[in-house]
Design an enzyme around this catalytic site. Sequence first.
Site, PDB file in Angstrom:
ATOM      1  N   ASN A 316      37.493  34.495  41.386  1.00  0.00           N
ATOM      2  CA  ASN A 316      36.997  35.211  42.200  1.00  0.00           C
ATOM      3  C   ASN A 316      36.175  35.949  41.384  1.00  0.00           C
ATOM      4  OD1 ASN A 316      38.726  35.466  44.391  1.00  0.00           O
ATOM      5  ND2 ASN A 316      39.854  36.964  43.577  1.00  0.00           N
ATOM      6  N   HIS A 318      35.668  38.319  38.715  1.00  0.00           N
ATOM      7  CA  HIS A 318      34.749  39.031  38.317  1.00  0.00           C
ATOM      8  C   HIS A 318      35.818  39.427  37.044  1.00  0.00           C
ATOM      9  CE1 HIS A 318      36.919  41.106  42.373  1.00  0.00           C
ATOM     10  NE2 HIS A 318      38.319  40.077  40.867  1.00  0.00           N
ATOM     11  N   CYS A 353      33.653  44.530  37.518  1.00  0.00           N
ATOM     12  CA  CYS A 353      32.966  44.182  36.239  1.00  0.00           C
ATOM     13  C   CYS A 353      32.455  42.478  35.952  1.00  0.00           C
ATOM     14  CB  CYS A 353      33.732  44.385  35.141  1.00  0.00           C
ATOM     15  SG  CYS A 353      33.307  44.586  33.325  1.00  0.00           S
TER      16      CYS A 353
END
Length: 419
Positions: A316, A318, A353
């Site tokens: 995904n 991240h 993040c």
Amino acid sequence: MVATAATSAFFPVTSSPDSSDSKKKKLGIGSINLGSIMSKSSSSGTLQVKANAQAPPKINGTKVVTPPVDVFKNEDGVSSPPPRTFINQLPDWSMLLAAITTVFLAAEKQWMMLDWKPKRPDMLIDPFGIGRIVQDGLVFRQNFSIRSYEIGADRTASIETVMNHLQETALNHVRSAGMLVDGFGSTPEMCKKNLIWVVTRMQVVVDRYPTWGDVVQVDTWVSASGKNCMRRDWIIRHSKTGEILTRASSIWVMMNKLTRRLSKIPEEVRGEIEPYFMNTDPVVAEDSRKLVKLDDNCAEYVRKGLTPRWNDLDVNQHVNNVKYIGWILESTPLPILESHELSSVTLEYRRECGRDSVLQSLSAVSDHGDGNSVSLNETEYQHLLRLEEGSEVLRGRTQWRPKKSESSGNAAQIPPESA
């Protein structure tokens, strides 16, 4: 090579023109006139071969085609069969026997390579970790063997290993249900709407860490949590004794992977996942205490300059949620890591993040004045992960208990001299 040898034993190989002419000369056969189906000798004319055309026989009204047989005639006109000698037949049989022998030797070699015999019966339990659906199709179960590279300095599985097992079974559960299309657990309807699952809260309670060579059994299932959330629970047991080692509970929401904003659960997606919901209570009682937001004034330990590696990203795009555990441990005091082991962890994920993020990890000993019932021998810490510019990424709370001595049997039985 084997296939070529075996084929040549049954089917003739076309020879070169020179070799064919030499054979014809030995047999006294000249050119063949296909139009008259008559073979005449180009030199002596004493040897002739005739093929009589006959109607094919019938059996129950069906024509049976038989291959033509060459008939040799001598000078007196007496028919004689073609010469058949042992020497002429020997090459075909030798090639066939060589092919069969080669095939059997290769098969025996492969069998010996696959004939592994584990010394421990528990290694035969789901050795390939495929997993299966149990309990009326609502619970997914998968076994894992603790590898040597999954244990830490205290000779037991690390908390990251436990978290990876939780994540792996969650994904395999969706795949076994036939709903995994793209991303981490995305169903067909979720893919149409560019939606993905993200975890917002995770609670893990570890009663005992497995050791090297142990086989653990992980059960997982999903339940509804409010209108727009899903709860996933796990129980990790020792596959041989049935002892419960770890319990975990998590809350998941949907996020649009294009806008990176949270989304409600569409009715189409709800129709896909609701048949798999179980009506059960969380395996870990929810800790209702509010997680403290640390800052530079109250943080006792700070670790700066933490950056994700490329391998820390998931599909995904991240940082994988398991990586956050390692980051909060970066600011945990070394004496605690050496003398205590992590017994429980509560995490609240505030934002994702990315690969270009630079983070700071802050930790502080908890103030037990809020009525918290922590054992006198246990230690509790508050944690915060934030970006360098100040945005919160994660809040957390960890509890630590003293490590048991090796005489109590909790340590893995690994010889100190082993490499």
